[in-house]
Design an enzyme around this catalytic site. Structure first.
Site, PDB file in Angstrom:
ATOM      1  N   TYR A 142     -23.777   2.325  -6.857  1.00 38.10           N
ATOM      2  CA  TYR A 142     -22.586   2.604  -7.666  1.00 38.10           C
ATOM      3  C   TYR A 142     -22.318   4.106  -7.772  1.00 38.10           C
ATOM      4  CZ  TYR A 142     -21.510  -1.985  -9.703  1.00 38.10           C
ATOM      5  OH  TYR A 142     -21.108  -3.273  -9.903  1.00 38.10           O
ATOM      6  N   LYS A 189     -34.949  -6.105  -2.730  1.00 40.67           N
ATOM      7  CA  LYS A 189     -34.837  -6.489  -1.322  1.00 40.67           C
ATOM      8  C   LYS A 189     -35.815  -5.594  -0.562  1.00 40.67           C
ATOM      9  CE  LYS A 189     -32.812  -8.798   2.034  1.00 40.67           C
ATOM     10  NZ  LYS A 189     -32.894 -10.274   2.196  1.00 40.67           N
ATOM     11  N   ASP A 221     -32.048 -12.459  -2.435  1.00 41.04           N
ATOM     12  CA  ASP A 221     -31.410 -13.663  -1.872  1.00 41.04           C
ATOM     13  C   ASP A 221     -32.081 -14.927  -2.419  1.00 41.04           C
ATOM     14  OD1 ASP A 221     -33.652 -12.856  -0.449  1.00 41.04           O
ATOM     15  OD2 ASP A 221     -32.819 -13.270   1.532  1.00 41.04           O
ATOM     16  N   ASP A 249     -23.462 -12.206 -13.123  1.00 43.61           N
ATOM     17  CA  ASP A 249     -22.271 -13.070 -13.091  1.00 43.61           C
ATOM     18  C   ASP A 249     -22.666 -14.482 -12.677  1.00 43.61           C
ATOM     19  OD1 ASP A 249     -20.515 -11.029 -13.793  1.00 43.61           O
ATOM     20  OD2 ASP A 249     -19.009 -11.660 -12.322  1.00 43.61           O
TER      21      ASP A 249
HETATM   22  C1  IPM Z   1     -19.587  -5.178 -15.052  1.00 41.47           C
HETATM   23  C2  IPM Z   1     -18.318  -4.968 -14.270  1.00 41.47           C
HETATM   24  C3  IPM Z   1     -18.279  -3.512 -13.811  1.00 41.47           C
HETATM   25  C4  IPM Z   1     -19.453  -3.294 -12.903  1.00 41.47           C
HETATM   26  C5  IPM Z   1     -16.959  -3.097 -13.148  1.00 41.47           C
HETATM   27  C6  IPM Z   1     -15.782  -3.354 -14.052  1.00 41.47           C
HETATM   28  C7  IPM Z   1     -17.002  -1.650 -12.723  1.00 41.47           C
HETATM   29  O1  IPM Z   1     -18.227  -5.849 -13.206  1.00 41.47           O
HETATM   30  O2  IPM Z   1     -19.746  -4.560 -16.117  1.00 41.47           O
HETATM   31  O3  IPM Z   1     -20.429  -5.950 -14.611  1.00 41.47           O
HETATM   32  O4  IPM Z   1     -19.394  -3.613 -11.710  1.00 41.47           O
HETATM   33  O5  IPM Z   1     -20.474  -2.794 -13.381  1.00 41.47           O
HETATM   34 MN    MN Z   2     -19.877  -7.264 -13.083  1.00 43.36          MN
END
Ligand code: IPM
Ligand code: MN
Length: 371
Positions: A142, A189, A221, A249
């Site tokens: 990131y 990984k 994975d 997620d």
């Molecule tokens: C999260 C979101 C953020 C991330 C985005 C909005 C930049 O998906 O907080 O998980 O990827 O960290």
């Molecule tokens: Mn996210």
């Protein structure tokens, strides 16, 4: 106690769900004799529209002088499909994480009995599911160098980690595991990535200081598969920034709805609390979004301020709404309640302390909806 809370409403459904959390915090303040002072800051698409900057300096200053930050969501479709946009709402959040040095993102994944039918998993697989993801939040791909060649046909994103960056989040995760089921799984990984091999070595070294915590190592994975096949095996998952983004997620669907899950981001300065869902622009302004992800984030905020009993009161009120079917549209597309109505019910529950009615349900649906 008196506490200053920085509030960043953000985009989409951010304002309306955060508004319910503020009402809940005020009800907690009333009941327990605390006073919460709110100061509002801009971030995201709304900040770009008003100032040209996704994170104005003033917002950072407000956060730094507060005891905690309550954040809604950011993101706007007008930026999502435009890869050439130079300024994006997400840059605001990434910069805020860096400025506040929020190096650990904590995402608890729990399941509610009343919602098990909504989970894509069978209820026998959901038994005993209760884990927490510790995602490193200020390093890795990131934040590495990003490049696009002049002819725009080659791009790269560097993934960099240093030993101290890994150590600080790993210590937090181990300490958290000590207070839970004393198991930590490092997701990486390491069969391919040098950064992952560094993570593994550093975590192995640190593990010696936490002899009461059982550690295991899992390739990402395989972890993606195990989260679905056998989620009850996890207690604390520790992982780097992008793997944590993806796995969290994925894990959120276990509970039945993404709209339910809270998160805390902690580090060297003021901690920040936000639901893990995004800005859900299609629902913005319609009073249909699920406020529980935000309200449970407010409960994590209370925990962080050492108000554990207060936090539990909020969680109890949330559990009460769920078990009585007072749920938003994401949970029940037919019989559902407005964002603000769920806020009303939770505030009402906190104010009235309807402890007796909670389990054996003296409160019928009608009584509870007339406030
Ligand atoms: C999260 C979101 C953020 C991330 C985005 C909005 C930049 O998906 O907080 O998980 O990827 O960290
Ligand atoms: Mn996210």
């Amino acid at each position: 106690m008196e506490k200053k809370i920085a509030v960043i409403l953000g985009d989409g459904i951010g304002p309306e769900v955060t508004q319910q959390s503020i009402r809940v915090l005020n009800a907690i303040g009333q009941r327990y004799g605390h006073s919460f002072q709110y100061e509002y800051g801009l971030m995201g698409a709304v900040a770009i529209d008003q100032t040209g900057n996704p994170l104005p300096d003033e917002t950072i200053a407000i956060c730094l002088k507060s005891d905690a930050v309550l954040f809604g969501a950011i993101g706007d479709p007008k930026y999502d499909n435009d890869p050439t946009a130079k300024v994006r709402p997400e840059q605001g959040l990434l910069k805020l994480r860096k400025e506040l040095q929020l190096f650990a993102n904590i995402r608890p994944v729990s399941t509610y009995h009343a919602l098990q039918h909504l989970s894509p998993l069978k209820s026998k697989q959901l038994k005993g599911v209760d884990f927490v993801i510790f995602r490193e939040l200020t390093g890795g791909i990131y934040f590495g160098k990003k490049e696009l060649s002049e002819d725009k046909t080659r791009a790269s994103d560097d993934c960099v980690y240093t030993q101290p960056e890994i150590e600080r989040v790993a210590h937090l995760a181990f300490q958290y595991a000590q207070k839970r089921k004393r198991k930590l799984t490092l997701v990486d990984k390491a069969n391919v990535l040098e950064t992952s091999r560094l993570w593994r070595r550093v975590v192995q070294e640190i593990a010696a200081q936490y002899a009461d915590v059982a550690v295991d190592y899992m390739f990402v994975d395989n972890a993606a598969m195990q989260v679905i096949l056998n989620p009850a095996q996890f207690d604390v998952i520790l992982t780097e920034n992008m793997f944590g983004d993806i796995i969290s997620d994925e894990a959120s669907v276990l509970s039945g709805s993404l709209g339910l899950l809270p998160s805390a981001s902690v580090g060297n300065t003021t901690a920040l609390f936000e639901p893990i869902h995004g800005s859900y622009p299609q629902a913005a302004g319609k009073d249909i979004a699920n406020p529980l992800g935000s309200i449970l984030s407010a409960a994590m905020l209370l925990d962080h301020l050492q108000m554990q009993q207060e936090a539990q009161t909020v969680r109890d009120a949330v559990a009460w709404t769920l078990s009585h079917g007072f749920v938003a549209r994401d949970i029940d597309p037919v019989n559902n309640y407005a964002t603000s109505a769920i806020g009303d019910l939770i505030v009402d529950h906190i104010e009235r302390q309807r402890d007796g009615g909670r389990r054996n349900s003296n409160a019928s649906l009608n009584q509870s909806t007339i406030i």
